[in-house]
Design a protein around this motif. Structure first.
Motif, PDB file in Angstrom:
ATOM      1  N   GLN A   1      22.503  -5.077   0.592  1.00  0.00           N
ATOM      2  CA  GLN A   1      21.336  -4.615   1.349  1.00  0.00           C
ATOM      3  C   GLN A   1      21.679  -3.449   2.275  1.00  0.00           C
ATOM      4  O   GLN A   1      20.939  -2.472   2.355  1.00  0.00           O
ATOM      5  CB  GLN A   1      20.753  -5.746   2.221  1.00  0.00           C
ATOM      6  N   ASN A   2      22.806  -3.574   2.967  1.00  0.00           N
ATOM      7  CA  ASN A   2      23.153  -2.629   4.019  1.00  0.00           C
ATOM      8  C   ASN A   2      23.598  -1.282   3.433  1.00  0.00           C
ATOM      9  O   ASN A   2      24.676  -1.169   2.854  1.00  0.00           O
ATOM     10  CB  ASN A   2      24.271  -3.243   4.867  1.00  0.00           C
ATOM     11  N   LEU A   3      22.744  -0.264   3.607  1.00  0.00           N
ATOM     12  CA  LEU A   3      23.037   1.061   3.024  1.00  0.00           C
ATOM     13  C   LEU A   3      24.290   1.689   3.633  1.00  0.00           C
ATOM     14  O   LEU A   3      24.829   2.640   3.098  1.00  0.00           O
ATOM     15  CB  LEU A   3      21.847   2.000   3.236  1.00  0.00           C
ATOM     16  N   GLU A   4      24.767   1.158   4.780  1.00  0.00           N
ATOM     17  CA  GLU A   4      25.935   1.732   5.437  1.00  0.00           C
ATOM     18  C   GLU A   4      27.238   1.045   5.030  1.00  0.00           C
ATOM     19  O   GLU A   4      28.317   1.428   5.490  1.00  0.00           O
ATOM     20  CB  GLU A   4      25.778   1.657   6.967  1.00  0.00           C
ATOM     21  N   ALA A   5      27.169   0.012   4.193  1.00  0.00           N
ATOM     22  CA  ALA A   5      28.384  -0.719   3.801  1.00  0.00           C
ATOM     23  C   ALA A   5      29.345   0.211   3.069  1.00  0.00           C
ATOM     24  O   ALA A   5      28.937   1.210   2.470  1.00  0.00           O
ATOM     25  CB  ALA A   5      28.017  -1.900   2.918  1.00  0.00           C
ATOM     26  N   GLN A   6      30.650  -0.127   3.100  1.00  0.00           N
ATOM     27  CA  GLN A   6      31.638   0.724   2.414  1.00  0.00           C
ATOM     28  C   GLN A   6      31.456   0.661   0.900  1.00  0.00           C
ATOM     29  O   GLN A   6      31.671   1.643   0.203  1.00  0.00           O
ATOM     30  CB  GLN A   6      33.051   0.298   2.808  1.00  0.00           C
ATOM     31  N   VAL A   7      31.102  -0.520   0.405  1.00  0.00           N
ATOM     32  CA  VAL A   7      30.757  -0.642  -1.017  1.00  0.00           C
ATOM     33  C   VAL A   7      29.356  -1.252  -1.093  1.00  0.00           C
ATOM     34  O   VAL A   7      29.122  -2.349  -0.588  1.00  0.00           O
ATOM     35  CB  VAL A   7      31.756  -1.525  -1.786  1.00  0.00           C
ATOM     36  N   LEU A   8      28.446  -0.507  -1.704  1.00  0.00           N
ATOM     37  CA  LEU A   8      27.064  -0.963  -1.804  1.00  0.00           C
ATOM     38  C   LEU A   8      26.790  -1.292  -3.268  1.00  0.00           C
ATOM     39  O   LEU A   8      27.106  -0.487  -4.159  1.00  0.00           O
ATOM     40  CB  LEU A   8      26.149   0.164  -1.315  1.00  0.00           C
ATOM     41  N   ILE A   9      26.238  -2.477  -3.524  1.00  0.00           N
ATOM     42  CA  ILE A   9      26.005  -2.906  -4.903  1.00  0.00           C
ATOM     43  C   ILE A   9      24.510  -3.095  -5.124  1.00  0.00           C
ATOM     44  O   ILE A   9      23.842  -3.721  -4.298  1.00  0.00           O
ATOM     45  CB  ILE A   9      26.747  -4.236  -5.187  1.00  0.00           C
ATOM     46  N   GLY A  10      23.977  -2.550  -6.216  1.00  0.00           N
ATOM     47  CA  GLY A  10      22.546  -2.720  -6.449  1.00  0.00           C
ATOM     48  C   GLY A  10      22.147  -2.409  -7.881  1.00  0.00           C
ATOM     49  O   GLY A  10      22.971  -1.973  -8.689  1.00  0.00           O
ATOM     50  N   THR A  11      20.876  -2.609  -8.175  1.00  0.00           N
ATOM     51  CA  THR A  11      20.323  -2.304  -9.493  1.00  0.00           C
ATOM     52  C   THR A  11      20.012  -0.798  -9.541  1.00  0.00           C
ATOM     53  O   THR A  11      20.078  -0.122  -8.516  1.00  0.00           O
ATOM     54  CB  THR A  11      19.037  -3.098  -9.734  1.00  0.00           C
ATOM     55  N   PRO A  12      19.623  -0.260 -10.709  1.00  0.00           N
ATOM     56  CA  PRO A  12      19.335   1.178 -10.785  1.00  0.00           C
ATOM     57  C   PRO A  12      18.298   1.652  -9.758  1.00  0.00           C
ATOM     58  O   PRO A  12      18.322   2.807  -9.348  1.00  0.00           O
ATOM     59  CB  PRO A  12      18.830   1.351 -12.214  1.00  0.00           C
TER      60      PRO A  12
END
Ligand SMILES: [Zn+2]
Ligand SMILES: [Zn+2]
Length: 610
Positions: free
Chosen positions: A416-427
């Motif tokens: 969720q957090n756009l500022e995380a060092q690794v961001l995981i999400g769908t397209p």
């Protein structure tokens, strides 16, 4: 206040008794019936073409649009009840554009127009408004397709220079909100209050707002000439969701610009194959796009691996390097695929006739082609290499997060957090990333996208890869984990070369008869019971037999899992005049509001065949 209806004066009664000739309004409503209903215009009520009125229909008051006014015999006709606004909401040109769109999409004129209007005022209290300006057809200008990296900045600059008003159509409410803020413009979409939408509509039609922003529901907003029309992210499937108005926003705007001489700007880094083709044919001008800074694009071949861990060595290294440089990494995980593929050689089981991936049934009993409905039992070995590991293989974001957290315990990892060092999400996450904002993007398993059982799978994959490359800062990396590193979408992004992608994609479309070379339509029926719905769809298909130029595929069940209603559908391919070929044969099925056995719908140019 809406004008009150005066009682008919005696003198009018005398007149009508003598001649029986009165002013009659023809009104269309938001119903699938494609003809207008006639009403007497009561004395003292002034209405014009394009005006919204309230009139009795099937026992209740409904809002419709006046499409015709004539003198005629009023015997047996009911009177209009009131005008919704004191002036027309649509110009003559917009009425005609709506009629054309209805014909192109086998919809009624009424349901098309009513889906393209701001909400009517509640309780009869309308804001003060003045009638829409009639567009004066100017010299027609060729539409433009802007693909360069600075397309949006250039649009903002251009709007400051252009004389006249601009209508900007964004793919969704979020994008409309961003653009309205950027341009300090009123909004026409459902993200603002109904009163604001109406104010924006009438302000635009009077020329009081230089720029208005909306979504596809605003496509008919009248503008005084000379007007500019801009379509943002032309390739976005949100420009043609199922349902009324059943036409792609791009096609409606192309027609509008042709009719009223507006300047039309289509913006997209990765336009639809259709628009690229139009440009190749010379119908759209496509200025050259100078190459922008590009990340290093690395493919990591995952044939035979990736079942137990989602990261190959190149992607692991990219995350390590980015964290050292203090830059963020984004991992894109496509949802679990329903197609079957070989884990050894990467071959995807495809329909031999249609070229799209076959969809695996939920109970895994059958592989079905979404177009031609052909169904096979899933084989137990790979037809290409003989391997025995055929699976609907895919990763979901949760599994990837767990796995990455184990590998990189010191990094912040989030979905969720756009500022995380690794961001995981769908397209869908790629839409939220500003350009040049992250150090690296990794596609964990690109094949999930390439295997979507849809003829647009290649185009959609290409668009996502390009968007990912545009979101990476100069010097960053795009890592693509795939069993198909040789796929032309991957190669074209690697080479930052649009032309080669469209060449290959258009060749595929031409060979197998997909848009823009052939048009598609989907006929479906919904109803309570499966048997009658199936019979109804079969009747529709039978009605099309013998029409030259059509390919009619057999019907198949499309009932959603756990759905309350049964649904059957079939696909038709045909030439450009497909709607004109289908209309006479399907009219008997579309005209009735609700048949006891089910309701028939036609979706022209569906954006997905799944
Ligand atoms: Zn097929
Ligand atoms: Zn194989």
């Amino acid at each position: 206040m809406a004008p009150a209806l005066p009682q008919s004066a005696d003198i009018r009664g005398w007149q009508s008794a003598n001649t029986r000739s009165r002013l009659i309004a023809d009104v269309v409503f938001d119903i699938p019936i494609d003809h207008a209903f006639s009403y007497v215009v009561p004395a003292g009520l002034v209405v014009g073409r394009g005006q919204r009125v309230s009139a009795p229909l099937q026992g209740r008051a409904r809002v419709g649009v006046v499409v015709g006014l004539r003198e005629g015999d009023a015997a047996g006709l009911k009177p209009l009840q009131r005008a919704v606004e004191p002036v027309p909401v649509l110009s003559e040109a917009a009425l005609e554009l709506g009629r054309w769109a209805a014909g192109e999409s086998l919809s009624s004129w009424g349901s098309t127009l009513l889906s393209l209007l701001p909400p009517p005022p509640r309780g009869g209290a309308a804001e003060t408004v003045s009638p829409p300006a009639a567009p004066a057809p100017g010299p027609s200008r060729a539409p433009e397709l802007w693909t360069d990296e600075r397309r949006e900045e250039r649009l903002v600059e251009c709007l400051e220079r252009e004389p006249g008003a601009t209508l900007l159509i964004a793919p969704d409410r979020e994008a409309a909100a961003r653009w309205a803020q950027r341009l300090d413009a009123p909004r026409l979409d459902s993200g603002v209050s109904e009163a604001e939408r109406r104010r924006a509509w009438f302000a635009a039609s009077r020329g009081r707002s230089r720029v208005v922003v909306g979504t596809r529901s605003a496509l008919l907003t009248p503008l005084p000439p000379p007007a500019t029309l801009a379509l943002i992210d032309e390739h976005d499937p949100a420009h043609k969701p199922p349902g009324a108005p059943r036409l792609h926003s791009r096609d409606l705007l192309l027609r509008r610009a042709e009719l009223d001489g507006s300047r039309l700007l289509l913006l997209s880094a990765t336009p639809s194959a259709e628009s690229w083709w139009h440009a190749r044919q010379g119908r759209i001008v496509r200025p050259d796009a100078p190459p922008a800074p590009w990340p290093e694009v690395i493919t990591a071949d995952t044939r035979g691996i990736l079942r137990n861990h989602p990261l190959t060595l190149p992607l692991t290294r990219a995350i390590e390097d980015m964290s050292r440089q203090g830059r963020r990494a984004v991992l894109i995980v496509s949802r679990r695929t329903s197609a079957l593929a070989c884990d050894e050689c990467g071959a995807v089981l495809r329909c031999p006739d249609c070229g799209v991936a076959l969809a695996l049934a939920r109970d895994r009993s059958a592989l079905r082609c979404p177009l031609c409905a052909r169904a096979d039992t899933p084989p137990d070995h790979c037809p290409a290499c003989g391997g025995h590991r055929l699976s609907p293989f895919g990763w979901d974001p949760e599994r990837v997060q767990t796995s990455v957290a184990r590998r990189f315990p010191r990094l912040t990892i989030s979905r969720q957090n756009l500022e995380a060092q690794v961001l995981i999400g769908t397209p869908a996450l790629l839409r939220a990333l500003p350009r040049r904002s992250v150090g690296c993007v990794g596609f964990v398993a690109l094949d999930g996208l390439l295997r979507v059982p849809d003829f647009r799978a290649g185009e959609r994959t290409w668009q996502l890869l390009w968007a990912a490359a545009e979101s990476v800062t100069p010097g960053g990396r795009l890592v693509i984990q795939t069993q198909h590193p040789e796929h032309y979408a991957v190669r074209a992004v690697q080479a930052q070369d649009r032309a080669t992608f469209y060449e290959d994609e258009l060749k595929f479309r031409a060979e197998l008869g997909y848009p823009p070379y052939r048009r598609l339509a989907e006929v479906s029926a919904r109803g309570r019971e499966d048997g009658p719905v199936r019979a109804l769809v079969a009747e529709c298909a039978a009605a099309l037999q013998g029409i030259g130029g059509l390919t009619v595929y057999p019907p198949a069940s499309a009932t959603p899992p756990r759905g309350r209603n049964s649904r059957w559908r079939f696909v038709i391919k045909g030439p450009a005049e497909l709607p004109r070929l289908l209309a006479p044969a399907l009219a008997p099925f579309l005209g009735r509001r609700r048949r006891s056995s089910g309701m028939v719908e036609v979706e022209m140019d569906p954006q997905s065949n799944g």
